[in-house]
Design a protein around this motif. Structure first.
Motif, PDB file in Angstrom:
ATOM      1  N   VAL A   1       0.855  -1.190   0.000  1.00 34.01           N
ATOM      2  CA  VAL A   1       0.000   0.000   0.000  1.00 34.01           C
ATOM      3  C   VAL A   1       0.886   1.232   0.000  1.00 34.01           C
ATOM      4  CG1 VAL A   1      -1.775   1.296   1.211  1.00 34.01           C
ATOM      5  CG2 VAL A   1      -1.855  -1.206   1.198  1.00 34.01           C
ATOM      6  N   SER A   2       0.699   2.105  -0.972  1.00 40.20           N
ATOM      7  CA  SER A   2       1.480   3.344  -1.081  1.00 40.20           C
ATOM      8  C   SER A   2       0.533   4.535  -1.100  1.00 40.20           C
ATOM      9  CB  SER A   2       2.342   3.338  -2.346  1.00 40.20           C
ATOM     10  OG  SER A   2       3.206   2.219  -2.378  1.00 40.20           O
ATOM     11  N   ILE A   3       0.929   5.595  -0.413  1.00 44.35           N
ATOM     12  CA  ILE A   3       0.149   6.832  -0.392  1.00 44.35           C
ATOM     13  C   ILE A   3       1.026   7.952  -0.935  1.00 44.35           C
ATOM     14  CG2 ILE A   3      -1.131   8.479   1.016  1.00 44.35           C
ATOM     15  CD1 ILE A   3      -1.623   6.256   3.020  1.00 44.35           C
ATOM     16  N   TYR A   4       0.567   8.605  -1.996  1.00 44.28           N
ATOM     17  CA  TYR A   4       1.316   9.686  -2.623  1.00 44.28           C
ATOM     18  C   TYR A   4       0.662  11.018  -2.260  1.00 44.28           C
ATOM     19  CZ  TYR A   4       3.431   5.952  -5.373  1.00 44.28           C
ATOM     20  OH  TYR A   4       4.084   4.813  -5.761  1.00 44.28           O
ATOM     21  N   ALA A   5       1.439  11.895  -1.620  1.00 44.50           N
ATOM     22  CA  ALA A   5       0.946  13.214  -1.233  1.00 44.50           C
ATOM     23  C   ALA A   5       0.725  14.064  -2.486  1.00 44.50           C
ATOM     24  CB  ALA A   5       1.940  13.881  -0.295  1.00 44.50           C
ATOM     25  N   PRO A   6       0.026  15.196  -2.357  1.00 41.78           N
ATOM     26  CA  PRO A   6      -0.213  16.055  -3.524  1.00 41.78           C
ATOM     27  C   PRO A   6       1.079  16.436  -4.232  1.00 41.78           C
ATOM     28  CG  PRO A   6      -1.560  16.762  -1.681  1.00 41.78           C
ATOM     29  CD  PRO A   6      -0.659  15.693  -1.155  1.00 41.78           C
ATOM     30  N   GLY A   7       1.122  16.233  -5.548  1.00 35.92           N
ATOM     31  CA  GLY A   7       2.284  16.582  -6.340  1.00 35.92           C
ATOM     32  C   GLY A   7       3.308  15.481  -6.486  1.00 35.92           C
ATOM     33  N   GLU A   8       3.209  14.410  -5.713  1.00 34.04           N
ATOM     34  CA  GLU A   8       4.188  13.326  -5.799  1.00 34.04           C
ATOM     35  C   GLU A   8       3.891  12.351  -6.942  1.00 34.04           C
ATOM     36  OE1 GLU A   8       5.516  13.031  -1.076  1.00 34.04           O
ATOM     37  OE2 GLU A   8       4.435  11.370  -2.037  1.00 34.04           O
ATOM     38  N   ALA A   9       2.671  12.300  -7.404  1.00 32.00           N
ATOM     39  CA  ALA A   9       2.297  11.419  -8.511  1.00 32.00           C
ATOM     40  C   ALA A   9       1.134  12.052  -9.255  1.00 32.00           C
ATOM     41  CB  ALA A   9       1.916  10.028  -8.007  1.00 32.00           C
ATOM     42  N   ASN A  10       0.994  11.697 -10.515  1.00 32.31           N
ATOM     43  CA  ASN A  10      -0.098  12.229 -11.322  1.00 32.31           C
ATOM     44  C   ASN A  10      -1.405  11.525 -10.985  1.00 32.31           C
ATOM     45  OD1 ASN A  10       1.585  14.017 -12.736  1.00 32.31           O
ATOM     46  ND2 ASN A  10       2.142  12.415 -14.206  1.00 32.31           N
TER      47      ASN A  10
ATOM     48  N   ARG B   1      -9.615  15.081  -4.071  1.00 32.88           N
ATOM     49  CA  ARG B   1      -9.828  13.772  -4.679  1.00 32.88           C
ATOM     50  C   ARG B   1      -8.682  12.832  -4.303  1.00 32.88           C
ATOM     51  NH1 ARG B   1      -9.063  12.180 -11.010  1.00 32.88           N
ATOM     52  NH2 ARG B   1      -9.416   9.945 -10.752  1.00 32.88           N
ATOM     53  N   VAL B   2      -9.023  11.575  -4.056  1.00 33.41           N
ATOM     54  CA  VAL B   2      -8.023  10.536  -3.829  1.00 33.41           C
ATOM     55  C   VAL B   2      -8.252   9.450  -4.876  1.00 33.41           C
ATOM     56  CG1 VAL B   2      -7.048   8.859  -2.228  1.00 33.41           C
ATOM     57  CG2 VAL B   2      -7.971  11.020  -1.356  1.00 33.41           C
ATOM     58  N   ALA B   3      -7.314   9.327  -5.800  1.00 32.96           N
ATOM     59  CA  ALA B   3      -7.407   8.280  -6.821  1.00 32.96           C
ATOM     60  C   ALA B   3      -6.861   6.976  -6.254  1.00 32.96           C
ATOM     61  CB  ALA B   3      -6.627   8.681  -8.064  1.00 32.96           C
ATOM     62  N   VAL B   4      -7.545   5.880  -6.520  1.00 31.67           N
ATOM     63  CA  VAL B   4      -7.136   4.569  -6.041  1.00 31.67           C
ATOM     64  C   VAL B   4      -6.742   3.722  -7.248  1.00 31.67           C
ATOM     65  CG1 VAL B   4      -7.777   2.554  -4.672  1.00 31.67           C
ATOM     66  CG2 VAL B   4      -8.779   4.784  -4.136  1.00 31.67           C
TER      67      VAL B   4
ATOM     68  N   LEU C   1       6.933 -18.332 -22.227  1.00 32.12           N
ATOM     69  CA  LEU C   1       7.912 -19.418 -22.316  1.00 32.12           C
ATOM     70  C   LEU C   1       7.969 -20.218 -21.024  1.00 32.12           C
ATOM     71  CD1 LEU C   1      10.855 -17.733 -24.235  1.00 32.12           C
ATOM     72  CD2 LEU C   1       9.235 -19.422 -25.079  1.00 32.12           C
ATOM     73  N   GLY C   2       6.909 -20.107 -20.248  1.00 29.75           N
ATOM     74  CA  GLY C   2       6.842 -20.903 -19.036  1.00 29.75           C
ATOM     75  C   GLY C   2       7.332 -20.188 -17.808  1.00 29.75           C
ATOM     76  N   GLU C   3       8.196 -19.174 -17.957  1.00 28.18           N
ATOM     77  CA  GLU C   3       8.713 -18.456 -16.807  1.00 28.18           C
ATOM     78  C   GLU C   3       7.883 -17.196 -16.566  1.00 28.18           C
ATOM     79  OE1 GLU C   3      12.891 -16.603 -15.092  1.00 28.18           O
ATOM     80  OE2 GLU C   3      12.719 -17.238 -17.167  1.00 28.18           O
ATOM     81  N   ARG C   4       7.545 -16.973 -15.305  1.00 23.96           N
ATOM     82  CA  ARG C   4       6.764 -15.767 -14.972  1.00 23.96           C
ATOM     83  C   ARG C   4       7.223 -15.238 -13.625  1.00 23.96           C
ATOM     84  NH1 ARG C   4       0.384 -16.361 -14.724  1.00 23.96           N
ATOM     85  NH2 ARG C   4       0.900 -17.471 -12.790  1.00 23.96           N
ATOM     86  N   GLN C   5       7.500 -13.956 -13.594  1.00 19.43           N
ATOM     87  CA  GLN C   5       7.940 -13.322 -12.365  1.00 19.43           C
ATOM     88  C   GLN C   5       6.757 -13.121 -11.424  1.00 19.43           C
ATOM     89  OE1 GLN C   5      11.117 -12.659 -11.609  1.00 19.43           O
ATOM     90  NE2 GLN C   5      11.764 -13.487 -13.602  1.00 19.43           N
ATOM     91  N   ALA C   6       7.001 -13.368 -10.140  1.00 17.84           N
ATOM     92  CA  ALA C   6       5.957 -13.127  -9.139  1.00 17.84           C
ATOM     93  C   ALA C   6       5.738 -11.630  -8.986  1.00 17.84           C
ATOM     94  CB  ALA C   6       6.355 -13.746  -7.811  1.00 17.84           C
ATOM     95  N   ARG C   7       4.512 -11.253  -8.668  1.00 19.09           N
ATOM     96  CA  ARG C   7       4.194  -9.840  -8.474  1.00 19.09           C
ATOM     97  C   ARG C   7       3.272  -9.704  -7.269  1.00 19.09           C
ATOM     98  NH1 ARG C   7       1.446  -7.214 -13.476  1.00 19.09           N
ATOM     99  NH2 ARG C   7      -0.352  -8.387 -12.702  1.00 19.09           N
ATOM    100  N   THR C   8       3.652  -8.833  -6.371  1.00 16.68           N
ATOM    101  CA  THR C   8       2.862  -8.611  -5.167  1.00 16.68           C
ATOM    102  C   THR C   8       1.709  -7.653  -5.481  1.00 16.68           C
ATOM    103  OG1 THR C   8       4.835  -8.885  -3.796  1.00 16.68           O
ATOM    104  CG2 THR C   8       2.933  -7.854  -2.757  1.00 16.68           C
ATOM    105  N   ALA C   9       0.554  -7.970  -4.968  1.00 17.25           N
ATOM    106  CA  ALA C   9      -0.584  -7.063  -5.147  1.00 17.25           C
ATOM    107  C   ALA C   9      -0.279  -5.719  -4.497  1.00 17.25           C
ATOM    108  CB  ALA C   9      -1.827  -7.676  -4.530  1.00 17.25           C
ATOM    109  N   ARG C  10      -0.763  -4.652  -5.103  1.00 16.59           N
ATOM    110  CA  ARG C  10      -0.485  -3.330  -4.553  1.00 16.59           C
ATOM    111  C   ARG C  10      -1.683  -2.414  -4.752  1.00 16.59           C
ATOM    112  NH1 ARG C  10       4.319  -0.977  -5.837  1.00 16.59           N
ATOM    113  NH2 ARG C  10       3.453   1.096  -5.374  1.00 16.59           N
ATOM    114  N   THR C  11      -1.774  -1.456  -3.855  1.00 12.02           N
ATOM    115  CA  THR C  11      -2.793  -0.412  -3.937  1.00 12.02           C
ATOM    116  C   THR C  11      -2.111   0.930  -3.738  1.00 12.02           C
ATOM    117  OG1 THR C  11      -4.513  -1.873  -3.034  1.00 12.02           O
ATOM    118  CG2 THR C  11      -4.938   0.495  -2.978  1.00 12.02           C
ATOM    119  N   ASP C  12      -2.276   1.827  -4.675  1.00 14.53           N
ATOM    120  CA  ASP C  12      -1.703   3.165  -4.596  1.00 14.53           C
ATOM    121  C   ASP C  12      -2.823   4.178  -4.393  1.00 14.53           C
ATOM    122  OD1 ASP C  12       0.769   2.071  -5.079  1.00 14.53           O
ATOM    123  OD2 ASP C  12       0.726   2.492  -7.233  1.00 14.53           O
ATOM    124  N   TYR C  13      -2.643   5.046  -3.413  1.00 14.61           N
ATOM    125  CA  TYR C  13      -3.573   6.150  -3.176  1.00 14.61           C
ATOM    126  C   TYR C  13      -2.875   7.439  -3.580  1.00 14.61           C
ATOM    127  CZ  TYR C  13      -6.144   2.749  -0.354  1.00 14.61           C
ATOM    128  OH  TYR C  13      -6.831   1.642   0.080  1.00 14.61           O
TER     129      TYR C  13
END
Length: 350
Positions: free
Chosen positions: A5-14, A246-249, A277-289
């Motif tokens: 879970v990541s929270i981006y303050a105003p101006g830190e992300a679009n 506004r808080v975009a999720v 090709l059979g190989e796949r990288q694991a990816r952790t679920a994430r939520t960005d605010y």
């Protein structure tokens, strides 16, 4: 599986853009409308319109568009003639047309109020004062008295306490709880909520908070409400500017990794690339605010109230179901949640 879970303050992300990302300039729309149909000057109009809320300007544009569509439908076409000042007989026919199409009395009264306001802005006489129209409005007033909503109350209907209980411990939930608590405790209208800045809520004595509104006495907030505002500001990284934003999720699903498959076991047409090709990288679920840099709109505040009410109903905090639930949520407004303890001066607002 864990979730990041990541929270981006105003101006830190679009903030993700909705639709075209182009908001309508309502002030410019109303000025262009009155200039086109009444010939008023921009300077006079701008000074008279700047004090109006965006929702009020939007109503002027939409209501006049509806009236213009009626005139075009009747005259087809109108050959560029100015529609202001409006002909009282034409306004009467417009109201009759609205009734024939099943528009609610409150909607008709609002459309007439918009016509009156536009004529006032252009310095023109009110076209809605004819005796026939007054008699029709009196009849509409009698029709507009709705029967009270009957609620089967095994549990209470929507109250501020119930809505606060339904707010989640996420950045949007913290914002919604702070917004509802401040608006209801101080008796604020939506326009006042939209104008609030972070610096207007400051600590007071004994853990309470102070709400400083321009041109009005300070209003005392309970310690619980002040803590809600403080938690929201800390989570969102807000110190200056608009208080409620506004808080975009943005959510991404997680997936498990996969070891590569021997080439002998791959199909002859296996495609190249991760996962093929059979190989796949694991990816952790994430939520960005992502917290926006600008304040909410009036429509967003209405949506917040209704979404929180819907969540309260889903959690079983109120005994409302089906059409009864839909009607109660649709009728819910900030003003209907104002605390009884708010002073008369606070409730009057602006």
């Amino acid at each position: 599986m864990d979730r990041i879970v990541s929270i981006y303050a105003p101006g830190e992300a679009n903030v993700p853009v909705r639709g075209s990302g182009q908001a309508a300039d309502r002030l410019a729309q109303v000025i262009a409308l009155v200039r086109e149909h009444a010939g008023a000057t921009d300077a006079d109009l701008r000074s008279a319109l700047e004090a109006r809320a965006p929702a009020s300007l939007k109503a002027l544009v939409n209501d006049f568009s509806d009236y213009r569509a009626f005139v075009v439908r009747m005259e087809s076409p109108i050959d560029g003639r100015r529609l202001l000042p409006a002909d009282p007989a034409e306004v009467l026919a417009y109201v009759q047309d609205c009734r024939a199409h099943g528009q609610k009395p409150a909607t008709i009264r609002r459309r007439l109020a918009s016509l009156r306001a536009l004529h006032g802005l252009a310095g023109l006489a009110d076209p809605t004062g004819s005796p026939q129209l007054r008699a029709m409005l009196k009849e509409l007033a009698g029709q507009g008295v709705a029967a009270p909503l009957q609620v089967s109350s095994r549990k209470p209907a929507f109250t501020l306490e119930i809505l606060l209980e339904a707010c989640e411990e996420t950045p949007p939930g913290l914002r919604d709880a702070a917004l509802l608590a401040v608006a209801c405790e101080a008796g604020l209208k939506v326009s006042q909520v939209l104008a609030l800045a972070a610096r207007q809520v400051v600590p007071g004595a004994e853990g309470q908070g102070l709400l400083r509104l321009a041109g009005a006495p300070e209003r005392v907030l309970t310690g619980e409400t002040f803590q809600r505002v403080d938690r929201w500001c800390r989570a969102a990284g807000i110190a200056e500017g608009a208080l409620f934003r506004r808080v975009a999720v943005v959510r991404a699903k997680g997936r498990e990794g996969r070891s590569p498959v021997p080439l002998a076991k791959l199909a002859w047409n296996a495609r190249a690339g991760d996962g093929h090709l059979g190989e796949r990288q694991a990816r952790t679920a994430r939520t960005d605010y992502v917290v926006g840099e600008h304040g909410l709109t009036a429509a967003a505040v209405r949506d917040i109230v209704r979404k929180v009410a819907g969540r309260a109903a889903d959690l079983g905090l109120v005994a409302l179901h089906g059409r009864e639930r839909e009607a109660a949520i649709a009728a819910l407004r900030l003003q209907s949640l104002w605390c009884r303890g708010a002073s008369d001066e606070a409730v009057r607002g602006d």
